[in-house]
Scaffold this motif. Sequence first.
Motif, mmCIF file in Angstrom:
data_model
loop_
_atom_site.group_PDB
_atom_site.id
_atom_site.type_symbol
_atom_site.label_atom_id
_atom_site.label_comp_id
_atom_site.label_asym_id
_atom_site.label_seq_id
_atom_site.Cartn_x
_atom_site.Cartn_y
_atom_site.Cartn_z
ATOM 1 N N GLU A 149 18.653 -75.889 -7.114
ATOM 2 C CA GLU A 149 17.139 -76.226 -7.038
ATOM 3 C C GLU A 149 16.843 -75.710 -5.491
ATOM 4 N N ALA A 150 17.721 -75.821 -4.536
ATOM 5 C CA ALA A 150 17.485 -75.286 -3.328
ATOM 6 C C ALA A 150 17.334 -73.651 -3.205
ATOM 7 N N LEU A 151 18.339 -73.190 -4.029
ATOM 8 C CA LEU A 151 18.409 -71.609 -4.189
ATOM 9 C C LEU A 151 16.950 -71.016 -4.946
ATOM 10 N N ARG A 152 16.531 -71.857 -5.931
ATOM 11 C CA ARG A 152 15.100 -71.589 -6.476
ATOM 12 C C ARG A 152 14.137 -71.623 -5.774
ATOM 13 N N MET A 153 14.093 -72.668 -4.831
ATOM 14 C CA MET A 153 12.896 -72.904 -3.956
ATOM 15 C C MET A 153 12.984 -71.674 -2.934
ATOM 16 N N ALA A 154 14.220 -71.194 -2.514
ATOM 17 C CA ALA A 154 14.350 -69.992 -1.776
ATOM 18 C C ALA A 154 13.726 -68.883 -2.106
ATOM 19 N N ARG A 155 14.014 -68.753 -3.516
ATOM 20 C CA ARG A 155 13.658 -67.414 -4.182
ATOM 21 C C ARG A 155 12.196 -67.440 -4.557
ATOM 22 N N GLU A 156 11.731 -68.519 -4.764
ATOM 23 C CA GLU A 156 10.385 -68.541 -5.447
ATOM 24 C C GLU A 156 9.259 -68.745 -4.274
ATOM 25 N N GLY A 157 9.604 -68.854 -3.104
ATOM 26 C CA GLY A 157 8.587 -69.438 -2.057
ATOM 27 C C GLY A 157 8.204 -70.752 -1.897
ATOM 28 N N ASP A 158 9.025 -71.548 -2.407
ATOM 29 C CA ASP A 158 8.459 -72.880 -2.061
ATOM 30 C C ASP A 158 9.332 -73.499 -0.780
ATOM 31 N N ILE A 159 10.010 -72.866 -0.209
ATOM 32 C CA ILE A 159 10.590 -72.644 1.125
ATOM 33 C C ILE A 159 9.840 -71.582 1.935
ATOM 34 N N ALA A 160 8.908 -71.901 2.508
ATOM 35 C CA ALA A 160 8.150 -70.766 3.210
ATOM 36 C C ALA A 160 8.652 -70.500 4.778
ATOM 37 N N ASP A 161 9.483 -71.106 5.194
ATOM 38 C CA ASP A 161 10.012 -70.825 6.427
ATOM 39 C C ASP A 161 11.254 -69.757 6.046
ATOM 40 N N GLY A 162 11.022 -68.531 6.793
ATOM 41 C CA GLY A 162 11.761 -67.400 6.473
ATOM 42 C C GLY A 162 13.239 -67.628 6.659
ATOM 43 N N PRO A 163 13.547 -68.071 8.121
ATOM 44 C CA PRO A 163 14.959 -68.112 8.527
ATOM 45 C C PRO A 163 15.544 -69.078 7.313
ATOM 46 N N SER A 164 14.955 -70.464 7.093
ATOM 47 C CA SER A 164 15.711 -71.243 6.324
ATOM 48 C C SER A 164 15.889 -70.536 4.724
ATOM 49 N N ALA A 165 14.812 -69.840 4.313
ATOM 50 C CA ALA A 165 15.126 -69.202 2.961
ATOM 51 C C ALA A 165 16.209 -68.029 2.920
ATOM 52 N N LEU A 166 16.262 -67.382 3.966
ATOM 53 C CA LEU A 166 17.464 -66.538 4.206
ATOM 54 C C LEU A 166 18.654 -67.063 4.295
ATOM 55 N N ALA A 167 18.664 -68.225 5.118
ATOM 56 C CA ALA A 167 20.010 -68.847 5.582
ATOM 57 C C ALA A 167 20.617 -69.394 3.962
ATOM 58 N N LEU A 168 19.689 -69.970 3.290
ATOM 59 C CA LEU A 168 20.011 -70.573 1.664
ATOM 60 C C LEU A 168 20.506 -69.422 0.944
#
Length: 172
Positions: A149-168
């Motif tokens: 779910e965390a990876l899906r959130m990073a891929r689909e923009g539910d995590i809008a903080d760029g560094p957090s999404a890239l780190a995941l």
Amino acid sequence: MSVWETLDSRFLWQSKWYNLRQDRLRTQDGHEFTYTVVDHPGAVWIVPVTADGQVVLVWHYRHTVDQFCMEVPAGGLPPGLTPEEVARRELLEEVGGTAADFRYIGQFYTSNGISNEVAYVYLTTGVELGEAHREPTELMEIRLVPVKEALRMAREGDIADGPSALALLWCE
């Protein structure tokens, strides 16, 4: 070695977190111009995963955008500490976490058009949560999310903080 010649450099503003620096530069063909830089000591982003496969995220209020943002724990590098020391400290401070394993994943520039900030990414596993010791200005809640779910959130923009999404995504 710089491609452009620095003619002058001065701080417009300084704080304990970052500085605003103005450089007067000359290009190879003699053109002179001013460039303003957010001079930042760097920061760490930690992807904490519990023994049962939950990613520890924080729902963090960010004044700059006047919103809560889903993020991984993170923090700036103060003088005299290594990125790993800061990663361990931030994990404990923000989520009360300790980890069985800390692994350095890599580094990137967060906003290289305006800043020299380097992001250091760590994957921590076997994370156990305890009491957080946040700074008074850190308004956040812990959210435990399954890895998929965390990876899906990073891929689909539910995590809008760029560094957090890239780190995941780097820790996948």
